[in-house]
Design a protein around this motif. Structure first.
Motif, PDB file in Angstrom:
ATOM      1  N   GLU A   1      10.381   6.399   1.219  1.00 51.99           N
ATOM      2  CA  GLU A   1      10.532   5.367   0.189  1.00 51.99           C
ATOM      3  C   GLU A   1      10.707   3.989   0.822  1.00 51.99           C
ATOM      4  N   VAL A   2      11.517   3.904   1.872  1.00 53.36           N
ATOM      5  CA  VAL A   2      11.726   2.624   2.560  1.00 53.36           C
ATOM      6  C   VAL A   2      10.426   2.146   3.201  1.00 53.36           C
ATOM      7  N   ALA A   3       9.682   3.056   3.803  1.00 50.34           N
ATOM      8  CA  ALA A   3       8.404   2.681   4.424  1.00 50.34           C
ATOM      9  C   ALA A   3       7.415   2.159   3.380  1.00 50.34           C
ATOM     10  N   ASP A   4       7.354   2.821   2.232  1.00 54.13           N
ATOM     11  CA  ASP A   4       6.468   2.358   1.157  1.00 54.13           C
ATOM     12  C   ASP A   4       6.882   0.972   0.668  1.00 54.13           C
ATOM     13  N   TYR A   5       8.191   0.771   0.525  1.00 56.46           N
ATOM     14  CA  TYR A   5       8.691  -0.533   0.076  1.00 56.46           C
ATOM     15  C   TYR A   5       8.364  -1.618   1.095  1.00 56.46           C
ATOM     16  N   GLN A   6       8.540  -1.318   2.378  1.00 59.39           N
ATOM     17  CA  GLN A   6       8.236  -2.306   3.411  1.00 59.39           C
ATOM     18  C   GLN A   6       6.759  -2.682   3.391  1.00 59.39           C
ATOM     19  N   LYS A   7       5.901  -1.698   3.226  1.00 61.94           N
ATOM     20  CA  LYS A   7       4.458  -1.960   3.174  1.00 61.94           C
ATOM     21  C   LYS A   7       4.129  -2.846   1.979  1.00 61.94           C
TER      22      LYS A   7
ATOM     23  N   GLU B   1       2.697  -6.740   1.953  1.00 61.23           N
ATOM     24  CA  GLU B   1       1.472  -7.098   1.222  1.00 61.23           C
ATOM     25  C   GLU B   1       1.750  -8.206   0.213  1.00 61.23           C
ATOM     26  N   ASP B   2       2.849  -8.099  -0.499  1.00 61.80           N
ATOM     27  CA  ASP B   2       3.215  -9.133  -1.478  1.00 61.80           C
ATOM     28  C   ASP B   2       3.488 -10.467  -0.788  1.00 61.80           C
ATOM     29  N   GLY B   3       4.150 -10.411   0.361  1.00 67.07           N
ATOM     30  CA  GLY B   3       4.431 -11.631   1.116  1.00 67.07           C
ATOM     31  C   GLY B   3       3.159 -12.287   1.621  1.00 67.07           C
ATOM     32  N   SER B   4       2.229 -11.480   2.090  1.00 73.80           N
ATOM     33  CA  SER B   4       0.946 -12.015   2.557  1.00 73.80           C
ATOM     34  C   SER B   4       0.173 -12.662   1.418  1.00 73.80           C
ATOM     35  N   ALA B   5       0.180 -12.001   0.267  1.00 68.86           N
ATOM     36  CA  ALA B   5      -0.506 -12.566  -0.899  1.00 68.86           C
ATOM     37  C   ALA B   5       0.154 -13.871  -1.335  1.00 68.86           C
ATOM     38  N   ALA B   6       1.464 -13.948  -1.245  1.00 72.25           N
ATOM     39  CA  ALA B   6       2.177 -15.172  -1.630  1.00 72.25           C
ATOM     40  C   ALA B   6       1.845 -16.317  -0.681  1.00 72.25           C
TER      41      ALA B   6
ATOM     42  N   ALA C   1       2.373 -25.321  -5.467  1.00 71.27           N
ATOM     43  CA  ALA C   1       2.962 -24.645  -4.305  1.00 71.27           C
ATOM     44  C   ALA C   1       4.400 -24.225  -4.615  1.00 71.27           C
ATOM     45  N   PHE C   2       5.174 -25.108  -5.227  1.00 67.98           N
ATOM     46  CA  PHE C   2       6.547 -24.763  -5.602  1.00 67.98           C
ATOM     47  C   PHE C   2       6.576 -23.643  -6.641  1.00 67.98           C
ATOM     48  N   GLU C   3       5.631 -23.687  -7.561  1.00 67.55           N
ATOM     49  CA  GLU C   3       5.550 -22.647  -8.588  1.00 67.55           C
ATOM     50  C   GLU C   3       5.220 -21.293  -7.950  1.00 67.55           C
ATOM     51  N   ALA C   4       4.272 -21.301  -7.024  1.00 68.91           N
ATOM     52  CA  ALA C   4       3.903 -20.055  -6.338  1.00 68.91           C
ATOM     53  C   ALA C   4       5.081 -19.513  -5.544  1.00 68.91           C
ATOM     54  N   GLN C   5       5.809 -20.398  -4.876  1.00 70.90           N
ATOM     55  CA  GLN C   5       6.959 -19.985  -4.088  1.00 70.90           C
ATOM     56  C   GLN C   5       8.068 -19.433  -4.995  1.00 70.90           C
ATOM     57  N   ALA C   6       8.312 -20.078  -6.095  1.00 71.22           N
ATOM     58  CA  ALA C   6       9.343 -19.618  -7.031  1.00 71.22           C
ATOM     59  C   ALA C   6       8.972 -18.255  -7.622  1.00 71.22           C
ATOM     60  N   ASP C   7       7.700 -18.084  -7.961  1.00 78.21           N
ATOM     61  CA  ASP C   7       7.248 -16.790  -8.489  1.00 78.21           C
ATOM     62  C   ASP C   7       7.445 -15.680  -7.460  1.00 78.21           C
TER      63      ASP C   7
ATOM     64  N   PHE D   1       9.608 -15.621  -4.921  1.00 77.99           N
ATOM     65  CA  PHE D   1      11.035 -15.336  -4.742  1.00 77.99           C
ATOM     66  C   PHE D   1      11.583 -14.502  -5.890  1.00 77.99           C
ATOM     67  N   LYS D   2      11.153 -14.821  -7.094  1.00 80.49           N
ATOM     68  CA  LYS D   2      11.639 -14.084  -8.260  1.00 80.49           C
ATOM     69  C   LYS D   2      11.187 -12.623  -8.210  1.00 80.49           C
ATOM     70  N   THR D   3       9.899 -12.398  -8.000  1.00 83.14           N
ATOM     71  CA  THR D   3       9.398 -11.019  -7.969  1.00 83.14           C
ATOM     72  C   THR D   3       9.935 -10.262  -6.761  1.00 83.14           C
ATOM     73  N   SER D   4      10.103 -10.974  -5.652  1.00 81.00           N
ATOM     74  CA  SER D   4      10.640 -10.345  -4.453  1.00 81.00           C
ATOM     75  C   SER D   4      12.080  -9.889  -4.678  1.00 81.00           C
ATOM     76  N   TYR D   5      12.887 -10.735  -5.287  1.00 82.83           N
ATOM     77  CA  TYR D   5      14.282 -10.398  -5.568  1.00 82.83           C
ATOM     78  C   TYR D   5      14.371  -9.222  -6.544  1.00 82.83           C
ATOM     79  N   GLU D   6      13.588  -9.274  -7.610  1.00 86.88           N
ATOM     80  CA  GLU D   6      13.606  -8.193  -8.596  1.00 86.88           C
ATOM     81  C   GLU D   6      13.158  -6.874  -7.966  1.00 86.88           C
ATOM     82  N   GLY D   7      12.136  -6.949  -7.119  1.00 85.54           N
ATOM     83  CA  GLY D   7      11.670  -5.747  -6.432  1.00 85.54           C
ATOM     84  C   GLY D   7      12.730  -5.183  -5.498  1.00 85.54           C
ATOM     85  N   PHE D   8      13.426  -6.072  -4.796  1.00 90.44           N
ATOM     86  CA  PHE D   8      14.480  -5.645  -3.876  1.00 90.44           C
ATOM     87  C   PHE D   8      15.617  -4.959  -4.627  1.00 90.44           C
ATOM     88  N   VAL D   9      16.060  -5.558  -5.701  1.00 88.27           N
ATOM     89  CA  VAL D   9      17.151  -4.974  -6.489  1.00 88.27           C
ATOM     90  C   VAL D   9      16.729  -3.610  -7.044  1.00 88.27           C
ATOM     91  N   GLY D  10      15.519  -3.530  -7.554  1.00 86.61           N
ATOM     92  CA  GLY D  10      15.017  -2.258  -8.071  1.00 86.61           C
ATOM     93  C   GLY D  10      14.940  -1.193  -6.993  1.00 86.61           C
TER      94      GLY D  10
END
Length: 109
Positions: free
Chosen positions: A35-41, A45-50, A63-69, A71-80
């Motif tokens: 599960e951790v390996a899948d999350y890291q992958k 990928e999400d970071g590269s796309a961002a 650029a600020f909007e893309a960065q904010a989006d 961070f938001k999705t990254s945080y939500e994904g991490f918490v989940g």
């Protein structure tokens, strides 16, 4: 002679319980590691796309909007993901304890 046989039987039962516990823990840790390996992958990928989206931005506002989006999705994904891993660890603990339930029940009598 009877005590020796009883000790031998008790020793075998304890070894069987320990092996069962180790087996369930091994499976649980493998599932968590996968599960951790899948999350890291996915995170990579999400970071590269961002970064690609950030570089392709035509204006500073975009650029600020893309960065904010990101961070938001990254945080939500991490918490989940941490919630999911926490549940997996809880299940692992329960599975590791199951073989001892019968022994502890006998001791309580």
């Amino acid at each position: 002679m009877s005590n020796f046989e009883e000790m031998q039987k008790l020793s075998k039962e304890n070894m069987d319980i320990a092996m069962e516990t180790l087996g369930s823990m091994s499976k649980g840790f493998q599932a968590i590691a996968a599960e951790v390996a899948d999350y890291q992958k996915k995170s990579f990928e999400d970071g590269s796309a961002a970064v690609e989206k950030l570089v392709a931005s035509k204006s500073l506002d975009k650029a600020f909007e893309a960065q904010a989006d990101y961070f938001k999705t990254s945080y939500e994904g991490f918490v989940g993901e941490m919630t999911k891993i926490g549940e997996m660890v809880t299940d692992l603990s329960k599975d590791a304890y199951k073989p001892y339930e019968g022994v502890l029940g006998k001791m309580a009598k």
